[in-house]
Scaffold this active site. Structure first.
Site, mmCIF file in Angstrom:
data_model
loop_
_atom_site.group_PDB
_atom_site.id
_atom_site.type_symbol
_atom_site.label_atom_id
_atom_site.label_comp_id
_atom_site.label_asym_id
_atom_site.label_seq_id
_atom_site.Cartn_x
_atom_site.Cartn_y
_atom_site.Cartn_z
ATOM 1 N N MET A 1 0.839 -1.188 0.000
ATOM 2 C CA MET A 1 0.000 0.000 0.000
ATOM 3 C C MET A 1 0.882 1.249 0.000
ATOM 4 S SD MET A 1 -2.828 -1.547 0.055
ATOM 5 C CE MET A 1 -3.539 -3.095 0.581
ATOM 6 N N ASP B 1 -3.086 -3.900 7.772
ATOM 7 C CA ASP B 1 -2.100 -3.664 6.714
ATOM 8 C C ASP B 1 -0.820 -3.215 7.405
ATOM 9 O OD1 ASP B 1 -0.706 -3.143 4.416
ATOM 10 O OD2 ASP B 1 -1.686 -1.229 4.033
ATOM 11 N N ILE B 2 -0.082 -4.166 7.935
ATOM 12 C CA ILE B 2 1.100 -3.889 8.748
ATOM 13 C C ILE B 2 2.341 -3.981 7.871
ATOM 14 C CG2 ILE B 2 2.379 -4.507 10.812
ATOM 15 C CD1 ILE B 2 -0.529 -3.539 11.289
ATOM 16 N N GLU B 3 3.065 -2.867 7.747
ATOM 17 C CA GLU B 3 4.215 -2.824 6.846
ATOM 18 C C GLU B 3 5.480 -2.361 7.555
ATOM 19 O OE1 GLU B 3 3.365 -1.127 3.048
ATOM 20 O OE2 GLU B 3 1.279 -1.791 3.068
ATOM 21 N N GLY B 4 5.583 -2.684 8.827
ATOM 22 C CA GLY B 4 6.776 -2.347 9.586
ATOM 23 C C GLY B 4 6.655 -2.822 11.018
#
Length: 472
Positions: free
Chosen positions: A1, A169-172
């Site tokens: 995303m 939506d976990i991106e870190g």
């Protein structure tokens, strides 16, 4: 995303169709479109007429089945409340915070949410986003329940609208969200949006420890991108295997996540017709396939109604009546078998294909020599040689900031192997060349085969991506 859009950025930026299938838990025809970040406006700041519209604007036809609202990007902020950011629709410039917090009051969207829900669409809250997130435990789950779902609070951002569930939506970071998801599990609809490399670096542990209804796998911005469909890095089968063998919820659905236009992601965009063609194969090959997810609706709407084209396409080829397993047409895997690149075997009710020389028991792994290419059932072939798919040798060139990188696809394979390699016509390894899985090079007098996509990884080096085939 993509990342959330700041209020300062906003200052510089403020058809109808019907289909045979609507949303259903057992369907493989669902379409999910994220909304909230005005991705089109961020990429096309001069085209203000096509900026993101109100949520209800996108619920006037049957193109979308699920709409995650993006994002709740800060999990804990001033006054112990989270923060949300909805770009040009609800932001700190045009809207107000609840007293003593930085939580925006977007209650005017209540009617939009209820309108979409009245048309059979699920509307959920997406948490995280690029750069967003934080610790999420059972206490946060209770707070999210009261602020956005079926609870009560004086600080409900969407007023009396009750969202259908939560998307991660976990991106870190390195946080576990197992307690959070399990606390919310009944009855909200729980989803996650992992990157396609398996296991996902940020939420993989949570996916294995909590029950999700669906995962919207982002098949873009990575080597396992949809643009590499059919190549060794393509791994939808690995995610299906996870869904059926590892996930705590054996009924979890896996979605094909794609960008809705060329400006919606850094890489990985393909046309709607290509998406539909791939989805048709996935519908026939994998029981967990639930449909297509894309980022995001503002991009899809302007890009020739990408959303409508995808919904129309996958509805025409899919169903809601259950999965029919194709036959196991490859011979059973054998520990004593010889399996060159492209060989196909049957194991554990899947047909597996060798990314490079197949060694060891087939297992779902991006770094292993096998990848599942279809679930299967029925009688397994027991005689004859293993199936081998051969691919032509091709190359493409992509430009980088200051140099040219050549990407080499898997080379044509033979039906047998030996302890020594034939180096005739095989180029020497180069540190400036990007190699797809199955590529062959010569290095220090030996023939080497690449396990998966790599660049500047020396054969025999610590990365371990190259397998020594033998001496030239």
């Amino acid at each position: 995303m993509l990342s959330v859009i700041s209020a300062s950025s906003l200052l510089s930026l403020s058809f109808g169709a019907s289909f045979a299938f609507a949303y259903g838990d057992t369907c493989n025809t669902n379409v999910v479109g994220y909304w909230g970040q005005n991705s089109y406006g961020a990429a096309n700041s001069a085209d203000t007429a096509n900026y993101q519209q109100r949520l209800s604007y996108y619920c006037n036809d049957d193109s979308l089945d699920v709409i995650p609202i993006a994002f709740m990007d800060v999990f804990s902020s001033t006054g112990g409340l989270p923060e949300i950011n909805l770009a040009n629709t609800c932001n700190s410039v045009d809207n107000t915070y609840f007293s003593g917090s930085q939580l925006l009051n977007c209650s005017f969207l209540a009617t939009d949410i209820q309108t979409c829900q009245s048309k059979g669409k699920k509307v959920t809250l997406s948490m995280g986003g690029a750069g967003g997130g934080g610790t999420a435990d059972a206490a946060l789950a209770d707070q999210v329940w009261n602020l956005f779902l079926g609870g009560s609070s004086s600080t409900r951002p969407f007023g009396d609208a009750v969202l259908d569930g939560v998307d991660l939506d976990i991106e870190g970071g390195s946080n576990s969200y197992v307690d959070f998801v399990n606390q919310l599990r009944t009855p909200p609809y729980s989803t996650a949006a992992p990157q396609c490399p398996y296991p996902d670096a940020y939420i993989g542990t949570t996916l294995n420890g909590a029950e999700f209804d669906a995962v919207y796998v982002q098949f873009y911005n990575n080597a396992c991108s949809v643009t590499n469909y059919g190549e060794s890095a393509w791994n939808f089968g690995t995610w299906d295997y996870w869904a059926n063998r590892i996930s705590p919820n054996p009924d979890v659905k896996v979605y094909l996540g794609v960008p809705a236009s060329s400006t919606a992601a850094g890489s990985g965009y393909v046309s709607a017709s290509t998406v539909n063609s791939i989805a048709k194969t996935l519908q026939a090959s994998f029981p967990s396939f639930g449909g297509v997810m894309f980022w995001d609706e503002s991009q899809a709407y302007v890009n020739g109604r990408f959303d409508t084209a995808v919904k129309n396409g996958i509805s025409g080829t899919g169903s809601c009546s259950g999965f029919t397993y194709p036959a196991c047409t490859a011979e059973a895997w054998s520990a004593s078998g010889t399996y060159p690149t492209g060989s196909q075997v049957t194991y554990d009710n899947y047909i597996w294909q060798a990314r490079y020389y197949g060694s060891g028991t087939p297992a779902a792994s991006d770094t292993g020599s096998w990848v599942p290419i279809s679930a299967c059932g029925g009688t397994t072939a027991t005689s004859g040689s293993s199936s081998t798919l051969k691919s032509s040798t091709t190359s493409t060139t992509t430009s980088k900031a200051s140099s040219t990188t050549t990407t080499v696809k898997a080379s044509t394979t033979s039906s047998s192997t030996s302890s020594s390699g034939s180096c005739s016509g095989v180029a020497a390894w180069s540190s400036t060349t990007a190699y797809n899985g199955g590529s062959e090079v010569t290095y220090n007098g030996d023939l080497w085969k690449n396990s998966y996509w790599s660049e500047n990884d020396v054969p025999g080096g610590s990365a371990g991506v190259w397998v020594e085939v033998g001496a030239c």
